[in-house]
Scaffold this active site. Structure first.
Site, mmCIF file in Angstrom:
data_model
loop_
_atom_site.group_PDB
_atom_site.id
_atom_site.type_symbol
_atom_site.label_atom_id
_atom_site.label_comp_id
_atom_site.label_asym_id
_atom_site.label_seq_id
_atom_site.Cartn_x
_atom_site.Cartn_y
_atom_site.Cartn_z
ATOM 1 N N SER A 108 -2.613 -1.590 1.479
ATOM 2 C CA SER A 108 -1.863 -2.064 0.325
ATOM 3 C C SER A 108 -1.962 -3.581 0.246
ATOM 4 C CB SER A 108 -0.399 -1.649 0.441
ATOM 5 O OG SER A 108 0.420 -2.369 -0.455
ATOM 6 N N SER A 109 -1.852 -4.103 -0.959
ATOM 7 C CA SER A 109 -1.921 -5.551 -1.144
ATOM 8 C C SER A 109 -0.707 -6.269 -0.547
ATOM 9 C CB SER A 109 -2.032 -5.892 -2.632
ATOM 10 O OG SER A 109 -0.922 -5.396 -3.353
ATOM 11 N N CYS A 110 0.340 -5.524 -0.178
ATOM 12 C CA CYS A 110 1.534 -6.168 0.387
ATOM 13 C C CYS A 110 1.290 -6.678 1.807
ATOM 14 C CB CYS A 110 2.717 -5.217 0.367
ATOM 15 S SG CYS A 110 2.616 -3.875 1.563
ATOM 16 N N TYR A 137 6.704 -1.832 5.764
ATOM 17 C CA TYR A 137 5.528 -1.129 5.256
ATOM 18 C C TYR A 137 4.272 -1.972 5.474
ATOM 19 C CZ TYR A 137 2.478 1.275 1.889
ATOM 20 O OH TYR A 137 1.446 1.949 1.291
ATOM 21 N N LYS A 141 0.794 -1.197 7.699
ATOM 22 C CA LYS A 141 -0.557 -1.221 7.137
ATOM 23 C C LYS A 141 -1.458 -2.225 7.862
ATOM 24 C CE LYS A 141 -0.300 2.026 4.111
ATOM 25 N NZ LYS A 141 -1.118 3.236 4.269
ATOM 26 N N HIS A 180 7.171 2.872 -8.193
ATOM 27 C CA HIS A 180 6.719 1.503 -8.400
ATOM 28 C C HIS A 180 6.980 1.072 -9.840
ATOM 29 C CE1 HIS A 180 4.372 2.439 -4.687
ATOM 30 N NE2 HIS A 180 4.696 1.192 -4.421
#
Length: 310
Positions: A108-110, A137, A141, A180
């Protein structure tokens, strides 16, 4: 991948996993190994070990994860960290033990620091503090990325990692609390239209900028990279284009046909100010997205209506 390959898609019923399966079916693959969470708990080490021992997949797409929006991430912090670490550890380790030819880990981009320079380059990983609301989260990742690299370095496993930007599309999650921003706005504007509500209130100022990729475009990129990328590190998957939450809301409002007013609750958090992927590495590998945002939202809204997700 060969057409006769046995392919395990972890998370095949989710938005990402189902898109990957549709793409592979379109390309002529048919030997899919799938399990639902009620028959295989990926958090359970023994169950996953037995599954890999019995099924022996050739290729693995690790798209299973516990996911959600700001509220879910901030409320269920322990679950988001524990569940995702368990899923990744079990699938990646047993892929190694059973001799999987290639695994793709979807992140994920987070994973990037909250205040990293924009657009986000792959090398910005671990250069600053994370966004607090989804830190558990993101840490999970990041661990998955490093695990793939470690198994490549120590055991010679061809495990690769890709980091999609914000996704939307068929089979999205429209839950009122755990979805989201894009699917949440589709649902809220639709319900407001149906119920004749005069205004819709959105968290924050509307100023944060976000990038959105249609899930079937992600599946195209994943299929392409499974054939053309065999390196350590990660690859961003996105469009390289973003827009403000306010502009996103106006776009969805128009597509849904809602005639009321949009209000912004500035007492609520905005989250990360901007998250735009640098996709130059992906483009250099020979792939670019094809579905623009307006067309993709129209497709997603029709899917929402068809499934009566509201």
């Amino acid at each position: 991948m060969e057409k006769s390959s046995r392919i395990y898609i972890a998370g095949h019923r989710g938005m990402v996993g189902s898109a990957i399966q549709r793409k592979l079916e379109k390309e002529g693959f048919s030997k899919f190994i799938t399990r639902t969470s009620d028959t295989l708990d990926l958090r359970n080490q023994q169950q996953v070990a037995d599954f890999f021992d019995q099924e022996k997949p050739d290729y693995v797409f690790l798209a299973a994860a516990k996911v959600g929006g700001i509220i879910a991430n901030n409320t269920y912090r322990a679950e988001f960290l524990y569940d995702n670490l368990q899923i990744q550890n079990n699938v990646i380790h047993n892929s190694y033990l059973s001799g999987v030819k290639k695994l793709m880990f979807l992140g994920s981009s987070c994973i990037y620091p909250k205040l990293a320079p924009q657009p986000l380059k792959e090398e910005y990983l671990l250069t600053g503090l994370l966004e607090p609301t989804n830190e558990p989260y993101a840490i999970a990742k990041i661990a998955g990325i490093k695990m793939c690299d470690a198994y490549r370095a120590q055991y010679g496993c061809n495990f690769i990692s890709v980091m999609p930007t914000n996704l939307y599309g068929y089979n999205d999650n429209y839950h009122p609390r755990n979805s989201h921003v894009l699917p949440a706005l589709i649902r809220r504007f639709h319900e407001a239209k149906v119920l004749g509500v005069s205004e819709v209130t959105i968290w924050g100022t509307g100023s944060p900028k976000r990038e959105f990729l249609f899930a079937d475009d992600l599946a195209e990129a994943c299929y392409y990279l499974m054939q053309n990328y065999d390196e350590e590190g990660l690859v961003n998957i996105g469009t390289g284009e973003d827009l403000s939450i306010k502009d996103l809301a106006l776009l969805i409002k128009g597509i849904v046909g809602y005639k009321g007013v949009i209000q912004f609750d500035t007492t609520k958090p905005d989250g990360t100010p901007r998250k735009l992927m640098d996709v130059s590495k992906l483009h250099s590998k020979g792939w670019k997205h094809t579905v623009n945002l307006e067309d993709g939202i129209k497709l997603a809204y029709q899917d929402f209506l068809t499934k009566q997700a509201y």
